[in-house]
Scaffold this motif. Structure first.
Motif, PDB file in Angstrom:
ATOM      1  N   ALA A  67       3.631  26.763  19.648  1.00  0.00           N
ATOM      2  CA  ALA A  67       1.714  26.706  20.182  1.00  0.00           C
ATOM      3  C   ALA A  67       1.126  28.275  20.132  1.00  0.00           C
ATOM      4  N   ASP A  68       1.803  29.384  20.417  1.00  0.00           N
ATOM      5  CA  ASP A  68       1.999  30.991  20.347  1.00  0.00           C
ATOM      6  C   ASP A  68       1.574  31.121  18.735  1.00  0.00           C
ATOM      7  N   LYS A  69       1.676  30.491  17.744  1.00  0.00           N
ATOM      8  CA  LYS A  69       1.074  31.140  16.744  1.00  0.00           C
ATOM      9  C   LYS A  69       0.024  29.865  16.139  1.00  0.00           C
ATOM     10  N   ALA A  70      -0.214  28.503  16.544  1.00  0.00           N
ATOM     11  CA  ALA A  70      -1.714  27.909  16.545  1.00  0.00           C
ATOM     12  C   ALA A  70      -2.460  28.325  17.834  1.00  0.00           C
ATOM     13  N   ILE A  71      -2.170  29.638  18.381  1.00  0.00           N
ATOM     14  CA  ILE A  71      -3.249  30.021  19.230  1.00  0.00           C
ATOM     15  C   ILE A  71      -3.926  30.955  18.650  1.00  0.00           C
ATOM     16  N   LYS A  72      -3.251  31.960  17.783  1.00  0.00           N
ATOM     17  CA  LYS A  72      -3.748  32.928  17.423  1.00  0.00           C
ATOM     18  C   LYS A  72      -4.168  33.213  16.178  1.00  0.00           C
ATOM     19  N   ASP A  73      -4.279  31.848  15.664  1.00  0.00           N
ATOM     20  CA  ASP A  73      -5.152  31.074  14.200  1.00  0.00           C
ATOM     21  C   ASP A  73      -5.958  30.225  14.876  1.00  0.00           C
ATOM     22  N   LYS A  93      -6.710  21.586  23.778  1.00  0.00           N
ATOM     23  CA  LYS A  93      -5.750  20.840  24.209  1.00  0.00           C
ATOM     24  C   LYS A  93      -4.243  21.289  24.190  1.00  0.00           C
ATOM     25  N   ILE A  94      -4.199  22.164  23.830  1.00  0.00           N
ATOM     26  CA  ILE A  94      -2.832  23.458  23.574  1.00  0.00           C
ATOM     27  C   ILE A  94      -2.653  23.843  24.453  1.00  0.00           C
ATOM     28  N   SER A  95      -3.938  24.119  25.744  1.00  0.00           N
ATOM     29  CA  SER A  95      -3.840  24.727  27.041  1.00  0.00           C
ATOM     30  C   SER A  95      -3.947  23.338  27.748  1.00  0.00           C
ATOM     31  N   TYR A  96      -4.046  22.283  28.010  1.00  0.00           N
ATOM     32  CA  TYR A  96      -3.693  20.827  28.057  1.00  0.00           C
ATOM     33  C   TYR A  96      -1.978  20.691  27.932  1.00  0.00           C
ATOM     34  N   ASN A  97      -1.659  20.275  27.560  1.00  0.00           N
ATOM     35  CA  ASN A  97      -0.602  20.820  27.015  1.00  0.00           C
ATOM     36  C   ASN A  97       0.591  21.481  27.346  1.00  0.00           C
ATOM     37  N   ILE A  98      -0.040  22.950  28.035  1.00  0.00           N
ATOM     38  CA  ILE A  98       1.418  23.435  28.938  1.00  0.00           C
ATOM     39  C   ILE A  98       0.592  23.949  30.137  1.00  0.00           C
ATOM     40  N   SER A  99      -0.274  23.417  30.594  1.00  0.00           N
ATOM     41  CA  SER A  99      -0.230  22.909  31.850  1.00  0.00           C
ATOM     42  C   SER A  99      -1.968  24.242  32.472  1.00  0.00           C
ATOM     43  N   VAL A 104      -8.342  25.494  30.000  1.00  0.00           N
ATOM     44  CA  VAL A 104      -8.842  23.934  29.460  1.00  0.00           C
ATOM     45  C   VAL A 104     -11.001  23.654  29.689  1.00  0.00           C
ATOM     46  N   LEU A 105     -11.010  23.889  31.195  1.00  0.00           N
ATOM     47  CA  LEU A 105     -12.154  23.769  31.836  1.00  0.00           C
ATOM     48  C   LEU A 105     -13.144  25.438  30.810  1.00  0.00           C
ATOM     49  N   ILE A 106     -12.351  26.209  30.548  1.00  0.00           N
ATOM     50  CA  ILE A 106     -13.296  27.439  29.453  1.00  0.00           C
ATOM     51  C   ILE A 106     -13.905  26.876  28.757  1.00  0.00           C
ATOM     52  N   PHE A 107     -12.839  26.176  27.590  1.00  0.00           N
ATOM     53  CA  PHE A 107     -12.717  26.469  26.521  1.00  0.00           C
ATOM     54  C   PHE A 107     -13.708  25.437  26.036  1.00  0.00           C
ATOM     55  N   THR A 108     -13.770  24.123  27.521  1.00  0.00           N
ATOM     56  CA  THR A 108     -14.179  22.919  26.861  1.00  0.00           C
ATOM     57  C   THR A 108     -15.845  23.063  26.927  1.00  0.00           C
ATOM     58  N   GLY A 109     -15.681  23.928  28.464  1.00  0.00           N
ATOM     59  CA  GLY A 109     -17.109  24.554  28.677  1.00  0.00           C
ATOM     60  C   GLY A 109     -17.967  24.895  27.583  1.00  0.00           C
ATOM     61  N   ARG A 110     -17.512  26.001  26.560  1.00  0.00           N
ATOM     62  CA  ARG A 110     -17.990  26.764  25.196  1.00  0.00           C
ATOM     63  C   ARG A 110     -18.026  25.119  24.598  1.00  0.00           C
ATOM     64  N   ALA A 111     -17.620  24.366  24.221  1.00  0.00           N
ATOM     65  CA  ALA A 111     -17.710  23.799  22.757  1.00  0.00           C
ATOM     66  C   ALA A 111     -18.887  22.868  23.646  1.00  0.00           C
ATOM     67  N   ILE A 112     -18.954  22.568  24.940  1.00  0.00           N
ATOM     68  CA  ILE A 112     -19.791  21.649  25.130  1.00  0.00           C
ATOM     69  C   ILE A 112     -21.324  22.232  25.494  1.00  0.00           C
TER      70      ILE A 112
END
Length: 196
Positions: A67-73, A93-99, A104-112
């Motif tokens: 996940a750490d490497k995925a986050i960097k990409d 999704k990654i943030s959700y999976n690591i609780s 998650v709310l920050i990233f989904t807010g930006r997407a919305i």
């Protein structure tokens, strides 16, 4: 003549590099994620800003549990393209999976903000709100996801779960039954447990 030799060598190197990207795509589609990571990494050595390769390598890292490497990409993609909804959703999704539900709310807010008609963004926001105990906010997010995509079975399932928490059993059962009709496997268990 020497100049022509350099041009041929350069063309061969470019061809090999673009082949690495194509190979990465093939490995990714075949779910051979370690091989995909290697191919994308090779391509990205000479094309560090190629968004599709960064995204697919990030997804491949996710699949192999890095996940750490995925986050960097995904973060690199956002640096290059601040309007890349897919990168925000992947980070959510990654943030959700690591609780890390607030992230998650920050990233989904930006997407919305970028696309208010992203059913997936509303759904993930609902899941995070649900986990944080914000039931009204979760219900609103699931409602939004369903309004955008009437066939979003998981949104019905989890909206039903929120309704159980709010003791609206009849309405929850309607959602569970709709989720079942949309082939959501967990709906059967919810119906057996809550809809008697």
């Amino acid at each position: 003549m020497k100049y022509l030799g350099y041009l041929v060598l350069f063309a061969l190197l470019i061809g090999c590099n673009s082949q690495d990207s194509i190979s990465g795509d093939d490995f990714f589609e075949d779910e051979e994620y370690v091989e995909a990571i290697n191919a994308y990494s090779s391509y990205l050595e000479t094309h560090p800003d190629h968004i599709k390769s960064l995204y697919n390598r990030g997804r491949s890292y996710e699949e192999v549990g890095e996940a750490d490497k995925a986050i960097k990409d995904f973060e690199k993609i956002i640096e290059l393209d601040p309007k890349n909804i897919s990168a925000y959703l992947s980070l959510a999704k990654i943030s959700y999976n690591i609780s890390e539900y607030n992230k998650v709310l920050i990233f989904t807010g930006r997407a919305i903000d970028l696309n208010e008609n992203s059913a997936q963004a509303h759904f993930l926001a609902g899941r995070a709100s649900h986990q944080l105990g914000y039931l009204d906010q979760a219900l609103e997010s699931y409602d939004n996801a369903i309004t955008i995509n009437r066939d979003f079975g998981e949104a019905y399932l989890y909206r039903g779960a929120v309704k159980v928490g709010k003791e609206r059993m009849s309405s929850a059962c309607e959602d569970f039954k709709f989720a079942k009709s949309l082939k959501v496997p967990e709906a059967n268990g919810a119906i057996k447990e809550y809809c008697k």
